[in-house]
Design an enzyme around this catalytic site. Structure first.
Site, PDB file in Angstrom:
ATOM      1  N   ASP A 100      -5.485   2.754  -1.555  1.00  0.00           N
ATOM      2  CA  ASP A 100      -6.206   3.581  -0.592  1.00  0.00           C
ATOM      3  C   ASP A 100      -6.409   4.963  -1.215  1.00  0.00           C
ATOM      4  O   ASP A 100      -5.443   5.704  -1.438  1.00  0.00           O
ATOM      5  CB  ASP A 100      -5.404   3.673   0.709  1.00  0.00           C
ATOM      6  CG  ASP A 100      -6.187   4.328   1.830  1.00  0.00           C
ATOM      7  OD1 ASP A 100      -6.834   5.371   1.577  1.00  0.00           O
ATOM      8  OD2 ASP A 100      -6.141   3.819   2.963  1.00  0.00           O
TER       9      ASP A 100
ATOM     10  N   GLU B  94       0.831  -1.211   0.000  1.00  0.00           N
ATOM     11  CA  GLU B  94       0.000   0.000   0.000  1.00  0.00           C
ATOM     12  C   GLU B  94       0.861   1.254   0.000  1.00  0.00           C
ATOM     13  O   GLU B  94       1.636   1.482   0.941  1.00  0.00           O
ATOM     14  CB  GLU B  94      -0.900   0.018   1.242  1.00  0.00           C
ATOM     15  CG  GLU B  94      -1.785   1.252   1.316  1.00  0.00           C
ATOM     16  CD  GLU B  94      -2.554   1.339   2.625  1.00  0.00           C
ATOM     17  OE1 GLU B  94      -3.519   2.122   2.698  1.00  0.00           O
ATOM     18  OE2 GLU B  94      -2.194   0.616   3.588  1.00  0.00           O
TER      19      GLU B  94
ATOM     20  N   GLU C  97     -11.679   2.534   5.955  1.00  0.00           N
ATOM     21  CA  GLU C  97     -10.621   2.751   6.936  1.00  0.00           C
ATOM     22  C   GLU C  97     -10.602   4.226   7.334  1.00  0.00           C
ATOM     23  O   GLU C  97      -9.697   4.973   6.986  1.00  0.00           O
ATOM     24  CB  GLU C  97      -9.263   2.317   6.374  1.00  0.00           C
ATOM     25  CG  GLU C  97      -8.188   2.233   7.448  1.00  0.00           C
ATOM     26  CD  GLU C  97      -6.814   1.919   6.884  1.00  0.00           C
ATOM     27  OE1 GLU C  97      -6.069   1.195   7.553  1.00  0.00           O
ATOM     28  OE2 GLU C  97      -6.480   2.415   5.793  1.00  0.00           O
TER      29      GLU C  97
ATOM     30  N   GLN D 260      -9.311   1.069  -0.284  1.00  0.00           N
ATOM     31  CA  GLN D 260      -9.719   1.637   0.999  1.00  0.00           C
ATOM     32  C   GLN D 260     -10.107   3.091   0.788  1.00  0.00           C
ATOM     33  O   GLN D 260      -9.651   3.743  -0.166  1.00  0.00           O
ATOM     34  CB  GLN D 260      -8.595   1.527   2.040  1.00  0.00           C
ATOM     35  CG  GLN D 260      -8.374   0.091   2.507  1.00  0.00           C
ATOM     36  CD  GLN D 260      -7.248  -0.034   3.513  1.00  0.00           C
ATOM     37  OE1 GLN D 260      -6.227   0.624   3.423  1.00  0.00           O
ATOM     38  NE2 GLN D 260      -7.415  -0.930   4.488  1.00  0.00           N
TER      39      GLN D 260
END
Length: 265
Positions: free
Chosen positions: A178, A143, A246, A206
């Site tokens: 993300d 990530e 998240e 995310q």
């Protein structure tokens, strides 16, 4: 509409951790993710999942020395044995929880370190881990994370993450995209979804509002539009993953789920 998973490490902070599974199921979530499961026995977590009809879709491998604020050790030369033990432990939990994805954190850049040496160690560790994960049918996620939230983090950009995945040469290593971090580091989020999702290298999304990391309907990103982009591109390329929520609720978690209720309506 994408499939959403509640992140139990950040959501429902008003409850004890083991009680968050029931709260997420009550709010209509069918899946959950969290950061680190290791202070709980695998069978205890698995029982919570079964009791509430939930799928576990992601958690993190051990980060190294958490008390020293380490954020992964995958890019750190000399820590290979510890890294391998951590991956083995994570896979033990993944088997118990029937979890198909593990996020492997890259780590912080040590003072005076040279990036080429860190990148070489990162690739070597990921290649080894991918070989082990293949036997468990688990995907490893990497990530890109912004350096405002984690100063000194090794991996920050989508293009760099995709180059690393390609260099690993394994279908068991993918990018955890993300959108909160992507917006802070580089922006142009919709274009990047269209660019990278069809490659087959994105394993998980995310979301969080930017800049305060609250609900996705708070802040500068137009998430309803981005969800439509994910749906559109997924229909074209066959992507069937999850979108992890998240974020840190601005107030009560359930009260802040208006954005999700509107999507479901």
């Amino acid at each position: 509409m994408p499939r959403f998973a509640a992140n139990l490490s950040l959501m429902y902070p008003e409850r004890e951790f083991l009680d968050r599974f029931e709260a997420a199921a009550r709010d209509g979530f069918e899946a959950v993710e969290f950061l680190f499961p290791y202070e709980y026995a695998p069978n205890e977590l698995a029982a919570r999942l079964r009791a509430n009809g939930l799928q576990q879709v992601l958690f993190n491998a051990p980060p190294g020395d958490a008390a020293a604020n380490e954020r992964g050790i995958a890019c750190l030369p000399g820590r290979e044995d510890e890294f391998r033990r951590g991956i083995e432990e994570a896979l033990r939990y993944a088997d118990a929880l029937a979890c198909p994805r593990i996020h492997v954190m890259a780590g912080l850049i040590p003072s005076g370190a040279e990036r080429p040496a860190l990148r070489a160690a990162y690739l070597d560790n990921l290649r080894w881990a991918a070989g082990v994960a293949t036997r468990h049918d688990v995907q490893l996620m990497i990530e890109p994370i912004n350096r405002r939230d984690i100063p000194g983090y090794f991996l920050n950009r989508q293009d760099d993450a995709h180059e690393i995945v390609q260099a690993c040469g394994s279908p068991h290593v993918k990018v955890q995209m993300d959108l909160y971090h992507c917006q802070i580091v580089e922006g142009d989020v919709a274009t990047k979804i269209r660019q990278y999702l069809p490659t087959g290298r994105v394993g998980h999304f995310q979301i969080a509002g930017v800049p305060q990391r609250h609900e996705p309907d708070l802040g500068e990103l137009n998430y309803p539009y981005l969800f439509d982009v994910i749906d559109e591109v997924s229909a074209q390329c066959g992507w069937q993953g999850w979108v992890g929520c998240e974020y840190r609720p601005a107030a009560g978690t359930s009260a802040g789920l208006g954005w999700l209720r509107r999507l479901r309506a």
